[in-house]
Design a protein around this motif. Structure first.
Motif, PDB file in Angstrom:
ATOM      1  N   VAL A 285       0.839  -1.188   0.000  1.00  0.00           N
ATOM      2  CA  VAL A 285       0.000   0.000   0.000  1.00  0.00           C
ATOM      3  C   VAL A 285       0.882   1.248   0.000  1.00  0.00           C
ATOM      4  O   VAL A 285       1.744   1.408   0.863  1.00  0.00           O
ATOM      5  CB  VAL A 285      -0.937   0.021   1.227  1.00  0.00           C
ATOM      6  CG1 VAL A 285      -1.828   1.266   1.197  1.00  0.00           C
ATOM      7  CG2 VAL A 285      -1.784  -1.252   1.265  1.00  0.00           C
ATOM      8  N   ALA A 286       0.655   2.120  -0.989  1.00  0.00           N
ATOM      9  CA  ALA A 286       1.388   3.386  -1.083  1.00  0.00           C
ATOM     10  C   ALA A 286       0.416   4.449  -1.583  1.00  0.00           C
ATOM     11  O   ALA A 286       0.423   4.815  -2.755  1.00  0.00           O
ATOM     12  CB  ALA A 286       2.598   3.257  -1.989  1.00  0.00           C
ATOM     13  N   GLN A 287      -0.446   4.950  -0.691  1.00  0.00           N
ATOM     14  CA  GLN A 287      -1.502   5.876  -1.082  1.00  0.00           C
ATOM     15  C   GLN A 287      -0.958   7.240  -1.535  1.00  0.00           C
ATOM     16  O   GLN A 287      -1.648   7.981  -2.231  1.00  0.00           O
ATOM     17  CB  GLN A 287      -2.469   6.078   0.091  1.00  0.00           C
ATOM     18  CG  GLN A 287      -3.212   4.807   0.479  1.00  0.00           C
ATOM     19  CD  GLN A 287      -4.184   5.041   1.612  1.00  0.00           C
ATOM     20  OE1 GLN A 287      -5.309   5.507   1.392  1.00  0.00           O
ATOM     21  NE2 GLN A 287      -3.758   4.743   2.832  1.00  0.00           N
ATOM     22  N   ARG A 288       0.277   7.566  -1.165  1.00  0.00           N
ATOM     23  CA  ARG A 288       0.854   8.865  -1.523  1.00  0.00           C
ATOM     24  C   ARG A 288       1.543   8.843  -2.882  1.00  0.00           C
ATOM     25  O   ARG A 288       1.995   9.878  -3.368  1.00  0.00           O
ATOM     26  CB  ARG A 288       1.862   9.288  -0.455  1.00  0.00           C
ATOM     27  CG  ARG A 288       1.251   9.477   0.931  1.00  0.00           C
ATOM     28  CD  ARG A 288       2.337   9.467   2.003  1.00  0.00           C
ATOM     29  NE  ARG A 288       1.788   9.673   3.337  1.00  0.00           N
ATOM     30  CZ  ARG A 288       1.238   8.710   4.073  1.00  0.00           C
ATOM     31  NH1 ARG A 288       1.160   7.477   3.610  1.00  0.00           N
ATOM     32  NH2 ARG A 288       0.780   8.977   5.274  1.00  0.00           N
ATOM     33  N   GLY A 289       1.693   7.663  -3.485  1.00  0.00           N
ATOM     34  CA  GLY A 289       2.398   7.537  -4.747  1.00  0.00           C
ATOM     35  C   GLY A 289       3.493   6.499  -4.646  1.00  0.00           C
ATOM     36  O   GLY A 289       3.678   5.861  -3.612  1.00  0.00           O
TER      37      GLY A 289
ATOM     38  N   LEU B 120       6.165   7.230   2.414  1.00  0.00           N
ATOM     39  CA  LEU B 120       5.785   6.842   1.056  1.00  0.00           C
ATOM     40  C   LEU B 120       4.892   5.612   1.174  1.00  0.00           C
ATOM     41  O   LEU B 120       3.672   5.730   1.144  1.00  0.00           O
ATOM     42  CB  LEU B 120       6.987   6.573   0.161  1.00  0.00           C
ATOM     43  CG  LEU B 120       6.562   6.250  -1.278  1.00  0.00           C
ATOM     44  CD1 LEU B 120       6.120   7.518  -2.009  1.00  0.00           C
ATOM     45  CD2 LEU B 120       7.645   5.539  -2.049  1.00  0.00           C
ATOM     46  N   CYS B 121       5.476   4.423   1.326  1.00  0.00           N
ATOM     47  CA  CYS B 121       4.663   3.255   1.655  1.00  0.00           C
ATOM     48  C   CYS B 121       3.972   3.515   2.989  1.00  0.00           C
ATOM     49  O   CYS B 121       4.604   3.965   3.950  1.00  0.00           O
ATOM     50  CB  CYS B 121       5.534   2.001   1.753  1.00  0.00           C
ATOM     51  SG  CYS B 121       6.246   1.471   0.183  1.00  0.00           S
ATOM     52  N   ASP B 122       2.665   3.247   3.039  1.00  0.00           N
ATOM     53  CA  ASP B 122       1.891   3.567   4.232  1.00  0.00           C
ATOM     54  C   ASP B 122       2.478   2.915   5.478  1.00  0.00           C
ATOM     55  O   ASP B 122       2.917   1.753   5.445  1.00  0.00           O
ATOM     56  CB  ASP B 122       0.446   3.095   4.050  1.00  0.00           C
ATOM     57  CG  ASP B 122      -0.354   4.053   3.202  1.00  0.00           C
ATOM     58  OD1 ASP B 122      -1.349   4.604   3.699  1.00  0.00           O
ATOM     59  OD2 ASP B 122       0.025   4.272   2.035  1.00  0.00           O
ATOM     60  N   ARG B 123       2.472   3.670   6.572  1.00  0.00           N
ATOM     61  CA  ARG B 123       2.931   3.279   7.908  1.00  0.00           C
ATOM     62  C   ARG B 123       4.445   3.278   8.032  1.00  0.00           C
ATOM     63  O   ARG B 123       4.974   3.061   9.113  1.00  0.00           O
ATOM     64  CB  ARG B 123       2.376   1.901   8.322  1.00  0.00           C
ATOM     65  CG  ARG B 123       0.872   1.723   8.205  1.00  0.00           C
ATOM     66  CD  ARG B 123       0.117   2.655   9.121  1.00  0.00           C
ATOM     67  NE  ARG B 123       0.380   2.382  10.517  1.00  0.00           N
ATOM     68  CZ  ARG B 123       0.854   3.269  11.390  1.00  0.00           C
ATOM     69  NH1 ARG B 123       1.146   4.498  11.000  1.00  0.00           N
ATOM     70  NH2 ARG B 123       1.068   2.944  12.639  1.00  0.00           N
ATOM     71  N   TRP B 124       5.186   3.523   6.934  1.00  0.00           N
ATOM     72  CA  TRP B 124       6.644   3.491   6.958  1.00  0.00           C
ATOM     73  C   TRP B 124       7.190   4.903   6.814  1.00  0.00           C
ATOM     74  O   TRP B 124       7.009   5.545   5.789  1.00  0.00           O
ATOM     75  CB  TRP B 124       7.183   2.576   5.855  1.00  0.00           C
ATOM     76  CG  TRP B 124       6.849   1.143   6.110  1.00  0.00           C
ATOM     77  CD1 TRP B 124       5.795   0.439   5.598  1.00  0.00           C
ATOM     78  CD2 TRP B 124       7.548   0.244   6.980  1.00  0.00           C
ATOM     79  NE1 TRP B 124       5.797  -0.848   6.090  1.00  0.00           N
ATOM     80  CE2 TRP B 124       6.860  -0.998   6.945  1.00  0.00           C
ATOM     81  CE3 TRP B 124       8.690   0.370   7.784  1.00  0.00           C
ATOM     82  CZ2 TRP B 124       7.282  -2.104   7.684  1.00  0.00           C
ATOM     83  CZ3 TRP B 124       9.114  -0.724   8.513  1.00  0.00           C
ATOM     84  CH2 TRP B 124       8.412  -1.948   8.463  1.00  0.00           C
ATOM     85  N   ARG B 125       7.861   5.372   7.845  1.00  0.00           N
ATOM     86  CA  ARG B 125       8.411   6.725   7.897  1.00  0.00           C
ATOM     87  C   ARG B 125       9.926   6.673   7.687  1.00  0.00           C
ATOM     88  O   ARG B 125      10.620   5.862   8.317  1.00  0.00           O
ATOM     89  CB  ARG B 125       8.103   7.339   9.261  1.00  0.00           C
ATOM     90  CG  ARG B 125       8.553   8.785   9.450  1.00  0.00           C
ATOM     91  CD  ARG B 125       8.362   9.167  10.906  1.00  0.00           C
ATOM     92  NE  ARG B 125       8.565  10.589  11.138  1.00  0.00           N
ATOM     93  CZ  ARG B 125       8.823  11.107  12.335  1.00  0.00           C
ATOM     94  NH1 ARG B 125       8.916  10.324  13.397  1.00  0.00           N
ATOM     95  NH2 ARG B 125       8.989  12.411  12.488  1.00  0.00           N
ATOM     96  N   VAL B 126      10.430   7.529   6.827  1.00  0.00           N
ATOM     97  CA  VAL B 126      11.875   7.687   6.628  1.00  0.00           C
ATOM     98  C   VAL B 126      12.269   8.995   7.293  1.00  0.00           C
ATOM     99  O   VAL B 126      11.659  10.041   7.042  1.00  0.00           O
ATOM    100  CB  VAL B 126      12.240   7.693   5.134  1.00  0.00           C
ATOM    101  CG1 VAL B 126      13.759   7.837   4.964  1.00  0.00           C
ATOM    102  CG2 VAL B 126      11.743   6.413   4.463  1.00  0.00           C
TER     103      VAL B 126
ATOM    104  N   CYS C  55      -4.347   0.534   6.812  1.00  0.00           N
ATOM    105  CA  CYS C  55      -3.536   1.736   6.597  1.00  0.00           C
ATOM    106  C   CYS C  55      -4.381   3.001   6.544  1.00  0.00           C
ATOM    107  O   CYS C  55      -3.942   4.072   6.991  1.00  0.00           O
ATOM    108  CB  CYS C  55      -2.737   1.599   5.303  1.00  0.00           C
ATOM    109  SG  CYS C  55      -1.450   0.322   5.341  1.00  0.00           S
ATOM    110  N   GLN C  56      -5.593   2.903   5.993  1.00  0.00           N
ATOM    111  CA  GLN C  56      -6.434   4.086   5.825  1.00  0.00           C
ATOM    112  C   GLN C  56      -6.772   4.741   7.157  1.00  0.00           C
ATOM    113  O   GLN C  56      -6.951   5.953   7.231  1.00  0.00           O
ATOM    114  CB  GLN C  56      -7.708   3.720   5.068  1.00  0.00           C
ATOM    115  CG  GLN C  56      -7.494   3.577   3.568  1.00  0.00           C
ATOM    116  CD  GLN C  56      -8.726   3.065   2.854  1.00  0.00           C
ATOM    117  OE1 GLN C  56      -9.550   2.357   3.435  1.00  0.00           O
ATOM    118  NE2 GLN C  56      -8.860   3.425   1.589  1.00  0.00           N
TER     119      GLN C  56
END
Length: 284
Positions: free
Chosen positions: A52-56, A69-75, A279-280
């Motif tokens: 899931v990558a709702q932001r692109g 980027l990928c949902d729930r994953w913060r860089v 994720c939503q």
């Protein structure tokens, strides 16, 4: 019998080998698997297969900042001033049984790694989803983290688990990438933490999982390979690789699973619809 054998026969219908138990015409009762429930959701991590990558599917980041980027994953980077990178949901390289991964690709190097700098990939797990771990009690349960990782730089990396409720607690989990540009599966066992006052039953952050890709000396001088009260100096203890050092460097991850017990089981593939719904709740 008391001698060692590769195959054991129990009666006429049960064969036991190192591959498993084969039974014909009888019922088998199983109390638990890996010390926990037989069915139901095992994986405490959301979007562990990076579906899931709702932001692109791609974004850029530079300097000291953070993004999803990928949902729930913060860089996240801290105190950096030169580094720039592309973050992507990559569908060109992934291990068997997966179709996506999260990729960090350095496009501008950090000219020198200062003591207060770091680069990490992070997932936060909601506190009320961790109550069954009995954290902070005498009956605290072990958990196990497994994932697939690939990087240009081989060497020693670390995952930190941070708990902020009550007394802040920390443990670091070292792992080694043995070969450049090769997918490898890592399994890291985390003992239950009996101290620190536990995790509150609310919608705050219960555990924060931090995969370090680089860390300066301010974060690496205190041994935290067992649970300790949080100290900055132990946050990335064991991290030796600096992924920010060159534009040749990249780091990829997928198949992330955190589960009860001390044995990692096969990755729990959830449907895209179910993963999207989970994720939503945070994205919206």
């Amino acid at each position: 019998t008391t001698f060692v054998t590769n195959t054991a026969k129990v009666g006429a219908v049960v064969t036991i080998t190192e591959s498993g138990i084969e039974a014909s015409g009888i019922g088998i009762t199983v109390a638990n698997i890996n010390g926990t429930q037989i069915g139901g959701r095992r994986n405490l991590v959301m979007n562990g297969a990076m579906q899931v990558a709702q932001r692109g599917t791609s974004t850029t980041m530079s300097g000291s900042s953070s993004t999803y980027l990928c949902d729930r994953w913060r860089v996240k980077t801290t105190s950096t001033d030169n580094v720039a990178m592309t973050i992507s949901q990559d569908a060109t390289s992934y291990p068997t049984d997966f179709t996506q991964c999260l990729k960090i690709d350095i496009t501008t190097a950090e000219t020198s790694l200062e003591a207060d700098e770091y680069l990490q990939v992070q997932q936060r797990i909601e506190a009320q989803n961790l109550q069954h771990l009995n954290n902070g009690t005498s009956s605290a349960k072990s958990i196990v983290l497994s994932f697939y990782v690939k990087a240009y730089q081989a060497g020693n990396y670390v995952v930190a688990i941070y708990k902020g409720d009550n007394t802040s607690r920390l443990i670091t989990l070292p792992y080694t990438i043995n070969a450049s540009a090769t997918w490898e599966r890592k399994v890291l066992v985390i003992p239950g933490d009996t101290s620190g006052g536990g995790i509150d039953n609310n919608t705050g952050i219960g555990y924060q999982l931090d995969w370090f890709l680089a860390a300066g000396s301010n974060w690496t001088s205190t041994d935290s390979t067992s649970w300790i009260n949080y100290a900055n100096a132990g946050y990335a203890y064991g991290q030796a690789v600096n992924t920010m050092s060159s534009t040749d460097n990249y780091w990829q991850i997928t198949g992330v699973q955190l589960e009860l017990g001390s044995q990692a089981t096969a990755f729990e593939h959830r449907s895209f619809g179910e993963e999207l719904s989970l994720c939503q709740r945070y994205y919206e």
